[in-house]
Design an enzyme around this catalytic site. Structure first.
Site, PDB file in Angstrom:
ATOM      1  N   SER A 651       0.830  -1.195   0.000  1.00  0.00           N
ATOM      2  CA  SER A 651       0.000   0.000   0.000  1.00  0.00           C
ATOM      3  C   SER A 651       0.876   1.261   0.000  1.00  0.00           C
ATOM      4  O   SER A 651       1.606   1.501  -0.955  1.00  0.00           O
ATOM      5  CB  SER A 651      -0.953  -0.037   1.198  1.00  0.00           C
ATOM      6  OG  SER A 651      -1.976   0.912   1.057  1.00  0.00           O
ATOM      7  N   ASP A 724      -9.188  -4.646  -5.905  1.00  0.00           N
ATOM      8  CA  ASP A 724      -8.768  -3.753  -4.822  1.00  0.00           C
ATOM      9  C   ASP A 724      -9.789  -2.623  -4.678  1.00  0.00           C
ATOM     10  O   ASP A 724     -10.032  -1.865  -5.613  1.00  0.00           O
ATOM     11  CB  ASP A 724      -7.384  -3.177  -5.133  1.00  0.00           C
ATOM     12  CG  ASP A 724      -6.773  -2.416  -3.964  1.00  0.00           C
ATOM     13  OD1 ASP A 724      -7.521  -2.020  -3.051  1.00  0.00           O
ATOM     14  OD2 ASP A 724      -5.544  -2.227  -3.960  1.00  0.00           O
ATOM     15  N   HIS A 758      -7.519  -5.409  -1.431  1.00  0.00           N
ATOM     16  CA  HIS A 758      -6.300  -4.678  -1.076  1.00  0.00           C
ATOM     17  C   HIS A 758      -5.276  -5.600  -0.419  1.00  0.00           C
ATOM     18  O   HIS A 758      -4.076  -5.461  -0.620  1.00  0.00           O
ATOM     19  CB  HIS A 758      -6.650  -3.510  -0.156  1.00  0.00           C
ATOM     20  CG  HIS A 758      -5.538  -2.535   0.027  1.00  0.00           C
ATOM     21  ND1 HIS A 758      -4.929  -1.885  -1.019  1.00  0.00           N
ATOM     22  CD2 HIS A 758      -4.906  -2.092   1.158  1.00  0.00           C
ATOM     23  CE1 HIS A 758      -3.990  -1.080  -0.553  1.00  0.00           C
ATOM     24  NE2 HIS A 758      -3.951  -1.193   0.759  1.00  0.00           N
TER      25      HIS A 758
END
Length: 788
Positions: A651, A724, A758
């Site tokens: 991330s 995601d 994610h």
């Protein structure tokens, strides 16, 4: 290309069954042991899923889309003398059984759990004195927008159910009725880059269809009590006296640019016949909230424990705009039944209100407020000296006051317990509240327990974890002068187990006997290492060495990090690691590389320090310097080979990784998972960046790895979930960075994972991520050539 597996050393660890989750009753006399598989099959992720208004729905089960489920439950008493397997009749649900959430009654005599049977969601009720006879309350549970709430007397469950007249879902027309249209009407409407939003009129109809529910009370052995007609109920909570409901109903017009939390809503108080007694707020579409701001009108509305039916809320006095200079930002109000008089203003706060804590004495309560400019939190204890709706009088004194980044000064969290009606209040021993803290220190975390007087505000420590274990307090109770703690304790060699510990005598007894199911990991060593950035900022990381490590050997090493923002160097340099935790390697964790002979410098401090308004002006310099100093220190320790170094992150850590590689030639490989690399696609801020793109164009461009992709000469492995839904990290971000590196003659590989979000959850996906990671580093750090 098919899914592939990493080396067997990693596969065996990832397939190890996890210990059951232990879910204690509020009085800690009972515990539910909930088992789950180590990783769900990809088929679980591939089930039909409906993305609407920023949510992901399971349309068949009338719930949010869930991936991880429990598959078996057992009830045991505190000491494990009685253990009962909870039987469930067979269902249409494919194996394994899908048990969703579990909730204990505040009376500790029963619990409920949900079960997804593929075509619906059931709600089951289990009494502790009859664990072999679970009772099905309904097979029409509806949790798309609402959760559940126990009634104050503990006799029933307040929830939402599917309307009995629910029609079939509307079908989409093959031919569109017309274009999808949005307007900009001249008002400022900054918003983050959300995903899974409504796209057209058919999505709006689907949202209404799948979100409609009826407020219902369910009791064992009784028919459902329907309290409302079907509507788009987003929240329902019952008053302490059980006579009123606080409800939130979503209504049109919906938005194609914002998720459901910003939609128009009516916030009302209803009685148990479904009649609206009072409207608290009619909230319009919240599409003009300033960056890091809040909406206007009543918000954070909740029942005040101890009063029969009193609501407490806050309203922004600054228009919700944090950049507006004003003495008081918040007005706290309360509103008493029968809600016929206007709400009563209670007090004003200088900074943004973030919540309250309540106490046994109902005239006491605590507010928390946040100063975003200083990143500072203040908790204030209030006493209603005159409790009158006409002219209430309040005495206040500061209880906590600190930087949110100051780990060493963190006083701990106030432990809570349910009151007789099920509302959370501070747990007290006489006039003392109990503070459970992480205990961050230069040597790592050492959890503690303090008592703090509500009269004098003085604190005294009654227990601190030893320097040989990691131990956290789960619950406690007191008799006379003896306090008993229920703790979860572990060490580098001992798996987590539950214990009873007496204070101050120090007597300890073990309650559970979970064993080490991955003994091959015990040879791995870890320690906290400290070093400095070139500007003198103190930094730290956790250094892991594989079991095969021999003193003096220089290993290929991976630096794994995630940037954090700080106002000052002192808090930036504080240690955050835990040297005494029990090592487990789960899912797609980069720590699996230890099994293949890599050293890892984990959670390496990557502080970005400065004025919150401008700190990203020096983002590149700060993270590159921190990365270089971390590797230099590992080399100085004699454990790292300076010519075999990789950097990675997930991330915002992936964003950091790509930026470091664009501005450094010290690394031989990079791994970037689920990142965002073009900041012009997050134009109204990202992470803690407050300025929109148009106020800081050069910064947005400079720190976008897509713009500097021609400088990324280090081989970079990009991994991203195709689904995601994290704001800002669209799958396209990885695809475009890969295309840019490829087009400029760089070396990269892009792995897109079907159905993954994610983070990566499915067994097949996790194994493949580990396969790609090991293979990439073996090639570029170890020189092992593997042909595709």
């Amino acid at each position: 290309m098919p899914y592939l597996k990493p080396p067997d050393t990693i596969v065996r660890v990832l397939e190890t069954p996890p210990d059951p989750s232990v879910l204690w009753s509020p009085d800690a006399k009972w515990a539910v042991l909930a088992n789950r598989d180590p990783l769900p099959d990809l088929a679980e992720l591939a089930r039909p899923m409906l993305p609407l208004a920023g949510m992901r729905l399971d349309p068949a089960a009338n719930s949010g889309f869930q991936i991880d489920f429990y598959n078996a439950l057992a009830l045991r008493d505190r000491h494990g003398k009685q253990v009962f397997q909870i039987p469930l009749p067979e269902s249409t649900c494919p194996s394994p059984t899908r048990i969703g959430f579990l909730s204990w009654s505040h009376r500790s005599d029963a619990f409920i759990f949900s079960r997804n049977i593929g075509t619906a969601t059931e709600l089951w009720y289990v009494r502790c004195d009859e664990p072999n006879r679970p009772i099905k309350l309904t097979d029409r549970l509806h949790t798309v927008l609402m959760g559940i709430d126990w009634m104050p007397d503990g006799s029933g469950i307040l929830c939402a159910t599917v309307p009995t007249d629910q029609p079939q879902p509307p079908s989409a027309s093959v031919t569109p009725h017309g274009p999808s249209i949005q307007y900009a009407d001249g008002r400022k409407s900054p918003s983050r880059t959300y995903q899974d939003l409504l796209k057209n009129a058919h999505d709006e109809v689907l949202l209404e269809h799948h979100s409609r529910s009826r407020i219902t009370i369910l009791k064992p052995g009784a028919p459902p009590e329907y309290l409302s007609d079907p509507d788009l109920f987003n929240h329902v909570s019952v008053s302490p006296n059980g006579q009123f409901l606080l409800t939130v109903r979503i209504k049109r017009p919906f938005s194609f640019a914002l998720p459901l939390e910003f939609f128009p809503k009516s916030i009302d108080v209803m009685d148990l016949t479904g009649k609206v007694v009072s409207q608290i707020a009619d909230v319009p579409l919240s599409d003009n909230i300033p960056i890091e701001g809040v909406r206007t009108g009543p918000r954070l509305i909740q029942w005040w424990p101890g009063y029969p039916a009193r609501l407490l809320w806050s309203e922004a006095l600054d228009g919700g705009d944090p950049s507006r200079m004003i003495e008081f930002r918040e007005q706290i109000c309360f509103h008493d039944a029968p809600f016929s008089k206007p709400p009563t203003p209670l007090l004003r706060l200088h900074h943004r209100y973030t919540g309250s804590v309540f106490f046994k004495e109902r005239s006491l309560w605590m507010t928390a407020q946040y100063d975003r400019d200083r990143r500072w939190t203040t908790s204030t204890l209030h006493r209603l000296t005159i409790d009158d709706s006409a002219e209430p009088q309040v005495e206040s004194q500061v209880f906590f006051d600190r930087s949110i980044r100051d780990r060493y000064a963190d006083p701990g969290r106030i432990m809570l317990e349910p009151d007789s009606s099920g509302f959370s209040i501070a747990k007290q021993i006489h006039d003392d509240v109990i503070l459970a803290g992480v205990g961050a220190s230069p040597e790592g975390n050492r959890p503690f327990l303090d008592l703090k007087s509500l009269r004098t505000l003085e604190s005294r420590r009654i227990w601190r974890c030893s320097d040989k274990h990691s131990e956290n307090v789960v619950a406690l109770w007191s008799e006379d002068s003896e306090i008993t703690l229920l703790t979860r304790r572990e060490s580098p060699q001992d798996p987590p187990n539950y214990f009873l510990r007496s204070v101050p005598s120090g007597q300890i007894s073990r309650l559970t006997d979970f064993i080490d199911q991955s003994p091959q990991l015990r040879g791995i060593t870890k320690r906290i290492v400290r070093y400095q950035r070139s500007d003198g900022v103190p930094l730290s990381a956790t250094l892991y060495l594989p079991a095969s490590y021999k003193t003096g050997e220089r290993l290929p090493i991976v630096l794994w990090a995630y940037p954090m923002e700080f106002n000052d160097p002192d808090t930036a340099g504080q240690v955050s690691g835990n040297p005494n935790s029990f090592l487990r390697i789960l899912s797609s964790s980069h720590l699996a590389l230890l099994l293949e002979g890599y050293a890892i410098l984990d959670d390496a401090a990557m502080p970005v320090i400065g004025n919150p308004e401008t700190m990203n002006d020096t983002f590149i310099q700060q993270i590159v310097d921190a990365a270089h100093c971390a590797i230099d220190h590992a080399v100085e320790l004699g454990v790292a080979d300076p010519n075999r170094v990789a950097i990675g992150g997930h991330s915002y850590g992936a964003f950091m990784t790509a930026n470091v590689l664009a501005h450094s030639n010290r690394f031989r490989a990079g791994i970037a998972r689920s990142g965002a690399y073009n900041r012009t696609l997050t134009p109204f801020g990202f992470q803690s960046e407050r300025r929109p793109l148009w106020e800081a164009k050069s910064v947005y461009m400079e720190i976008s790895p897509l713009i500097t992709a021609d400088q990324i000469k280090t081989p970079l492995l990009l991994i991203h979930g195709e689904s995601d839904n994290n704001p800002g990290t669209f799958p396209m971000q990885s695809q475009r960075l890969f295309q840019a590196i490829q087009g400029n003659g760089g070396i990269a590989k892009l792995v897109m994972l079907p159905h993954e979000g994610h983070g990566y959850r499915a067994l097949q996906s996790v194994m493949h991520v580990q396969y790609e990671t090991v293979r990439w580093l073996d090639k570029y750090l170890k020189g092992i050539i593997i042909h595709d």
